[in-house]
Design a protein around this motif. Structure first.
Motif, PDB file in Angstrom:
ATOM      1  N   SER A 105       0.576  -0.624  -0.337  1.00  0.00           N
ATOM      2  CA  SER A 105       0.003   0.304   0.154  1.00  0.00           C
ATOM      3  C   SER A 105       0.856   1.176  -0.079  1.00  0.00           C
ATOM      4  O   SER A 105       0.831   2.351  -0.353  1.00  0.00           O
ATOM      5  CB  SER A 105      -0.894  -0.241   1.139  1.00  0.00           C
ATOM      6  OG  SER A 105      -0.373   0.409   2.188  1.00  0.00           O
ATOM      7  N   LEU A 106       2.102   1.809   0.669  1.00  0.00           N
ATOM      8  CA  LEU A 106       2.430   2.640   0.599  1.00  0.00           C
ATOM      9  C   LEU A 106       2.970   2.744  -0.849  1.00  0.00           C
ATOM     10  O   LEU A 106       3.785   3.559  -0.961  1.00  0.00           O
ATOM     11  CB  LEU A 106       3.966   2.293   1.297  1.00  0.00           C
ATOM     12  CG  LEU A 106       3.678   2.798   2.977  1.00  0.00           C
ATOM     13  CD1 LEU A 106       4.735   1.975   3.805  1.00  0.00           C
ATOM     14  CD2 LEU A 106       3.214   3.512   3.244  1.00  0.00           C
ATOM     15  N   LEU A 109       0.829   4.038  -3.449  1.00  0.00           N
ATOM     16  CA  LEU A 109       0.603   5.651  -2.752  1.00  0.00           C
ATOM     17  C   LEU A 109       1.781   6.490  -3.377  1.00  0.00           C
ATOM     18  O   LEU A 109       1.457   7.080  -4.288  1.00  0.00           O
ATOM     19  CB  LEU A 109       0.336   5.742  -1.140  1.00  0.00           C
ATOM     20  CG  LEU A 109       0.126   6.648  -1.027  1.00  0.00           C
ATOM     21  CD1 LEU A 109      -0.964   7.544  -0.871  1.00  0.00           C
ATOM     22  CD2 LEU A 109       0.482   7.697   0.720  1.00  0.00           C
TER      23      LEU A 109
END
Length: 129
Positions: A105-106, A109
């Motif tokens: 998810s990082l 992003l």
């Protein structure tokens, strides 16, 4: 008041007197680019100069030069952001947070932010071409 501020004030005053002067817009844009690193205002001023005189090769060259400088800044931000995300992922790994979803998810992003920056660059570049 220093020399740069006085020159900028004179440019603003001249543009009020001659609002259709493409040369003034170009000169003021290059002044802002060289002496104040104000890329956004310089781009807007060159766009005005190109609307008045779209055939000017000098204005197109200056516009491309500033856009490419902006692209180089975005590349630097991109590299910093990737390094930061990588550092966070390593820190999470060393502290026992091995959840791949957090890392993914990082990374996702970071990719969204980088794509946004690239699209903003393309949008600015495609205004006149």
């Amino acid at each position: 008041m220093n020399k740069v501020e006085r020159i900028e004030r004179e440019f603003v005053r001249a543009l009020r007197m001659y609002p259709m002067s493409d040369e003034l817009y170009n000169d003021y844009a290059m002044f802002l680019y060289r002496h104040k690193n104000d890329y956004n205002t310089a781009i807007k001023l060159l766009q005005k100069a190109l609307r008045i005189n779209p055939q000017s090769k000098i204005y197109r060259y200056n516009y491309s030069k500033i856009i490419n400088s902006t692209k180089a800044r975005f590349t630097n931000y991109h590299n910093f952001l990737v390094f930061l995300i990588f550092g966070i992922m390593v820190w999470l790994g060393f502290n026992g947070y091995n959840n791949l979803m957090n890392m993914a998810s990082l990374f996702l992003l970071a990719q969204i932010i980088m794509n946004y920056q690239k699209n903003m660059y393309r949008k600015e570049k495609s205004v006149l071409w």
